[in-house]
Write a protein that holds these residues in place. Structure first.
Motif, PDB file in Angstrom:
ATOM      1  N   PHE A 177       5.174  12.664 -13.624  1.00 32.21           N
ATOM      2  CA  PHE A 177       3.477  12.611 -14.161  1.00 32.21           C
ATOM      3  C   PHE A 177       3.533  10.820 -14.863  1.00 32.21           C
ATOM      4  N   TYR A 178       2.644   9.919 -14.377  1.00 34.58           N
ATOM      5  CA  TYR A 178       1.825   9.222 -14.637  1.00 34.58           C
ATOM      6  C   TYR A 178       1.055   8.168 -14.715  1.00 34.58           C
ATOM      7  N   GLY A 179       0.307   7.301 -15.592  1.00 40.24           N
ATOM      8  CA  GLY A 179      -0.730   6.512 -15.187  1.00 40.24           C
ATOM      9  C   GLY A 179      -1.623   6.302 -16.027  1.00 40.24           C
ATOM     10  N   HIS A 180      -2.941   6.004 -15.345  1.00 38.44           N
ATOM     11  CA  HIS A 180      -3.326   5.451 -15.914  1.00 38.44           C
ATOM     12  C   HIS A 180      -5.074   6.267 -17.057  1.00 38.44           C
ATOM     13  N   VAL A 181      -3.993   6.580 -17.760  1.00 39.68           N
ATOM     14  CA  VAL A 181      -5.007   7.774 -18.545  1.00 39.68           C
ATOM     15  C   VAL A 181      -6.610   7.309 -19.147  1.00 39.68           C
TER      16      VAL A 181
ATOM     17  N   ALA B  90      -7.713   7.788  -6.043  1.00 40.31           N
ATOM     18  CA  ALA B  90      -7.974   7.032  -7.422  1.00 40.31           C
ATOM     19  C   ALA B  90      -8.534   5.922  -6.702  1.00 40.31           C
ATOM     20  N   GLU B  91      -7.552   5.437  -6.350  1.00 38.46           N
ATOM     21  CA  GLU B  91      -6.518   3.508  -6.369  1.00 38.46           C
ATOM     22  C   GLU B  91      -6.092   2.949  -5.275  1.00 38.46           C
ATOM     23  N   HIS B  92      -5.330   3.954  -4.718  1.00 42.84           N
ATOM     24  CA  HIS B  92      -4.742   4.090  -3.142  1.00 42.84           C
ATOM     25  C   HIS B  92      -4.966   4.054  -2.562  1.00 42.84           C
ATOM     26  N   GLY B  93      -6.559   4.618  -1.930  1.00 40.91           N
ATOM     27  CA  GLY B  93      -7.093   5.203  -0.402  1.00 40.91           C
ATOM     28  C   GLY B  93      -6.588   6.825  -0.142  1.00 40.91           C
TER      29      GLY B  93
ATOM     30  N   ILE C  37      -4.086  10.143 -12.853  1.00 35.26           N
ATOM     31  CA  ILE C  37      -2.765  10.521 -12.443  1.00 35.26           C
ATOM     32  C   ILE C  37      -2.520  10.461 -11.167  1.00 35.26           C
ATOM     33  N   HIS C  38      -1.070   9.409 -11.978  1.00 38.20           N
ATOM     34  CA  HIS C  38      -0.542   9.197 -10.411  1.00 38.20           C
ATOM     35  C   HIS C  38       0.800  10.887 -10.245  1.00 38.20           C
ATOM     36  N   VAL C  39       0.794  11.595  -9.481  1.00 38.17           N
ATOM     37  CA  VAL C  39       1.980  12.364  -9.004  1.00 38.17           C
ATOM     38  C   VAL C  39       3.246  11.916  -8.293  1.00 38.17           C
ATOM     39  N   ASN C  40       4.296  12.021  -8.403  1.00 33.67           N
ATOM     40  CA  ASN C  40       4.921  11.825  -7.824  1.00 33.67           C
ATOM     41  C   ASN C  40       5.953  12.620  -7.304  1.00 33.67           C
ATOM     42  N   VAL C  41       6.080  13.468  -6.366  1.00 37.03           N
ATOM     43  CA  VAL C  41       7.367  15.035  -6.571  1.00 37.03           C
ATOM     44  C   VAL C  41       8.270  13.565  -5.333  1.00 37.03           C
TER      45      VAL C  41
ATOM     46  N   TRP D 126       8.854   0.493 -19.129  1.00 39.62           N
ATOM     47  CA  TRP D 126       9.558   1.392 -18.692  1.00 39.62           C
ATOM     48  C   TRP D 126       7.859   2.358 -18.619  1.00 39.62           C
ATOM     49  N   ARG D 127       6.939   1.952 -18.596  1.00 41.08           N
ATOM     50  CA  ARG D 127       5.456   1.831 -17.570  1.00 41.08           C
ATOM     51  C   ARG D 127       5.932   1.359 -15.816  1.00 41.08           C
ATOM     52  N   GLU D 128       5.979   0.392 -15.976  1.00 42.16           N
ATOM     53  CA  GLU D 128       6.236  -0.267 -14.588  1.00 42.16           C
ATOM     54  C   GLU D 128       7.337   0.751 -13.658  1.00 42.16           C
TER      55      GLU D 128
ATOM     56  N   LEU E 111       6.680  12.082  -2.416  1.00 38.24           N
ATOM     57  CA  LEU E 111       5.395  12.031  -1.945  1.00 38.24           C
ATOM     58  C   LEU E 111       4.733  11.601  -2.879  1.00 38.24           C
ATOM     59  N   LYS E 112       3.461  10.867  -2.310  1.00 37.09           N
ATOM     60  CA  LYS E 112       2.603  10.105  -3.884  1.00 37.09           C
ATOM     61  C   LYS E 112       1.550  10.804  -3.455  1.00 37.09           C
ATOM     62  N   PHE E 113       1.130  10.881  -4.685  1.00 33.93           N
ATOM     63  CA  PHE E 113       0.052  11.322  -5.418  1.00 33.93           C
ATOM     64  C   PHE E 113      -1.162  10.148  -6.519  1.00 33.93           C
TER      65      PHE E 113
ATOM     66  N   HIS F  91       8.537   2.906 -13.233  1.00 30.87           N
ATOM     67  CA  HIS F  91       8.069   4.374 -12.906  1.00 30.87           C
ATOM     68  C   HIS F  91       7.934   4.544 -11.174  1.00 30.87           C
ATOM     69  N   PRO F  92       7.251   3.636 -10.670  1.00 30.83           N
ATOM     70  CA  PRO F  92       7.520   3.960  -9.079  1.00 30.83           C
ATOM     71  C   PRO F  92       8.929   3.407  -8.699  1.00 30.83           C
ATOM     72  N   GLU F  93       9.941   2.564  -9.102  1.00 28.55           N
ATOM     73  CA  GLU F  93      11.100   2.515  -8.410  1.00 28.55           C
ATOM     74  C   GLU F  93      11.975   3.857  -8.923  1.00 28.55           C
TER      75      GLU F  93
ATOM     76  N   GLY G  42       0.738  -1.073  -0.198  1.00 31.81           N
ATOM     77  CA  GLY G  42      -0.057  -0.274  -0.551  1.00 31.81           C
ATOM     78  C   GLY G  42       0.468   1.196  -0.353  1.00 31.81           C
ATOM     79  N   LEU G  43       0.903   2.385  -0.417  1.00 31.28           N
ATOM     80  CA  LEU G  43       1.390   3.249  -0.817  1.00 31.28           C
ATOM     81  C   LEU G  43       0.951   4.943   0.466  1.00 31.28           C
ATOM     82  N   VAL G  44       0.213   4.895   0.902  1.00 30.72           N
ATOM     83  CA  VAL G  44      -0.928   5.841   1.067  1.00 30.72           C
ATOM     84  C   VAL G  44      -0.819   5.950   2.792  1.00 30.72           C
TER      85      VAL G  44
HETATM   86  C1  MLT Z   1       0.956   2.759 -10.726  1.00 36.01           C
HETATM   87  O1  MLT Z   1       0.497   2.724 -11.160  1.00 36.01           O
HETATM   88  O2  MLT Z   1       2.200   2.662 -11.048  1.00 36.01           O
HETATM   89  C2  MLT Z   1       1.340   2.399  -9.189  1.00 36.01           C
HETATM   90  O3  MLT Z   1      -0.498   2.714  -8.876  1.00 36.01           O
HETATM   91  C3  MLT Z   1       1.633   3.181  -8.149  1.00 36.01           C
HETATM   92  C4  MLT Z   1       2.814   4.205  -7.994  1.00 36.01           C
HETATM   93  O4  MLT Z   1       1.612   4.694  -7.631  1.00 36.01           O
HETATM   94  O5  MLT Z   1       3.702   4.677  -8.211  1.00 36.01           O
END
Ligand code: MLT
Ligand code: FAD
Ligand code: ZN
Length: 479
Positions: free
Chosen positions: A395-399, A435-438, A404-408, A347-349, A362-364, A351-353, A100-102
């Protein structure tokens, strides 16, 4: 005096809200004695070397300590532990894969006991007639996917955390992932749930009835409840048809606006689209540095769109046609064989790492109307750069579903001003803060920006009813 054993809640407890009188060290000691009796000595971990890993989350932002980690293996054991927690005034933090990310899966105060559900990992046989399976809360997503595949079916949810995230955690967070655009989030896969409520009562609806309007749907209420109402022990899940013909394309585009527009066209023109992922150009270039290679298309694109189509017949021609009709397209890399598809997905997966490699993030995980996504990314980037000039923002995500995920990375993780900038903008543009992390710990102070006072009051009333002593994840979700 509190009697051990199942104690249905009383009106008095409903009116007040707090842990019973025997909390503190004495309460924890008594709880642990009851826990050892319920699950066995070896499944109650108190050595700090063993418990430390359960007290820090994947992001390393949320860390605490715990007097113990308890690892039940059956629903009865979970019920006994919830009863003991009520009895001795001990708070429990349900935990699955701890991805979990929150901040909702780890103890905060140092007094909460971690209830690890990983040992509830039984997978029932696939019911091919119904297209369903019953899975224990501790079953990982990868194990569930493999189990469905062995029966010629598939589980609709997929995320980068597949090797660790569990069924219970995915229900508790109503996880989304990359296939929501086609199949919906976790709640759409849940046909029924078995859970131990905060009252200690076991509720179970695993019969697999797709249509069932017999009163409130408690299983759906538990979806997205973040461990605050009940402990999920098993679930009846729908499976979907296997889609052996898969094609992936990574497209370089001028900007996020073009990616949103193309995603919308592809959704309407290609029947079998099941993933539409956006990556802002500079974000993908951070990933390129992390991976130590150049992007497979247009190294200087303003944004990238990854699209995956899958079905029983080859989707390549339909996808190529639809992509070819889009004027703004800069370049495309296509993967048909598994190894090529996986290379593009990396290339997409990553991003979090890649973000985590730069520091504490700081994850949104915001969600917006399609028409507001490009404006959101542009304005957020501008405001964050102005406020925190040294920061890196991805900025990346499930458009395809507006997420949209914002990672700062860079600002002090406790600097709430960053949250204010991002979340105020989202709400102003008609979006939602998760949207999905809670909500977890990370966003609970902002719940009221997104939900009305009446909605928060209704949530509190539900919490009081199902967890009258406030023993389940007390620091999470509700401010
Ligand atoms: C993702 O879509 O990669 C995940 O929700 C993890 C994240 O937001 O970093
Ligand atoms: P945990 O992290 O252990 O717990 C999460 C929450 O659920 C906590 O509040 C906890 O108390 C509660 N909980 C856990 N188990 C139970 C239970 N049995 N009963 C009641 N409450 C319980 N999420 C997405 O939605 N989409 C993604 O694409 C995605 N990608 C990710 C990629 C990476 C690399 C990582 C690290 C995470 C990603 N996540 C994603 C977030 C995370 O994987 C999900 O939130 C997942 O659902 C959490 O499952 P878990 O078993 O790890 O739960
Ligand atoms: Zn995501």
């Amino acid at each position: 005096m509190w009697l051990c054993g199942h104690t249905p809640h009383t009106d008095n407890q409903l009116m007040g809200w707090g842990l019973p009188e025997v909390s503190g060290d004495a309460g924890v000691d008594r709880f642990l004695a009851a826990a050892r009796a319920a699950v066995g000595e070896s499944e109650v971990l108190t050595d700090p070397d063993l418990t430390a890993g359960y007290a820090v989350d994947w992001t390393r932002r949320w860390r605490g300590s715990t007097p113990a980690v308890v690892r039940p293996a059956t629903t009865d054991q979970v019920a006994a532990l919830v009863d003991a927690a009520r009895c001795h005034g001990v708070a429990l933090v349900p935990q699955g894969g701890n991805t979990g990310l929150v901040g909702g899966s780890v103890p905060g105060t140092g007094a909460e006991v971690v209830l690890s559900l990983r040992r509830l990992d039984e997978l029932g046989p696939v019911d091919a007639l119904a297209g369903q399976v019953t899975a224990g809360a501790g079953v990982t997503l990868a194990a569930l996917q493999a189990h469905a595949a062995a029966a010629g079916l598939a589980f609709a949810i997929d995320t980068g955390a597949r090797d660790s995230a569990t069924v219970g955690g995915m229900i508790a967070t109503n996880a989304g992932g990359v296939h929501v655009v086609r199949y919906g989030p976790m709640r759409a896969q849940v046909v029924g749930v078995e859970a131990v409520l905060g009252t200690g009562d076991v509720v179970s609806r695993l019969g697999g009835l797709v249509k069932d309007n017999t009163g409130y749907d408690l299983g759906q209420l538990l979806c997205g409840s973040e461990g605050t109402l009940g402990v999920v022990t098993r679930a009846r899940l729908r499976l979907v048809a296997d889609e052996p013909q898969v094609v992936v394309a990574l497209l370089g585009l001028p900007g996020v606006g073009e990616a949103v527009a193309l995603a919308s066209e592809l959704r309407h023109e290609v029947d079998q689209v099941r993933a539409l992922e956006v990556m802002e150009g500079d974000s993908l270039r951070v990933v390129a540095t992390f991976l130590g290679g150049a992007p497979p298309v247009a190294a200087d694109a303003g944004a990238y769109l990854l699209v995956e189509a899958a079905g029983r017949v080859d989707q390549t021609a339909a996808l190529a046609d639809a992509i070819g009709r889009h004027a703004a397209l800069a370049a495309a890399a296509v993967g048909i064989e598994r190894i090529d598809r996986e290379r593009l997905w990396r290339w997409r997966e990553a991003h979090p790492e890649a973000a985590a490699a730069l520091g504490v993030v700081l994850k949104f995980d915001v969600t917006l109307p399609a028409a507001a996504i490009a404006e959101f990314c542009a304005v957020a980037a501008e405001r964050l750069a102005a406020g925190w000039p040294g920061a890196t923002t991805l900025f990346y995500g499930h458009v395809g579903d507006g997420n949209i995920h914002v990672n700062v990375v860079g600002p002090d993780p406790d600097d709430n001003a960053v949250d204010d900038v991002v979340l105020d903008l989202v709400v102003g543009l008609g979006g939602a803060i998760s949207a999905e992390h809670g909500i977890g710990v990370a966003k609970k102070a902002w719940l009221g920006c997104d939900r009305s006072a009446a909605e928060v009051a209704a949530m509190r009333a539900i919490k009081h009813a199902l967890d009258p002593d406030g023993i389940l994840n007390p620091g999470v979700l509700l401010p």
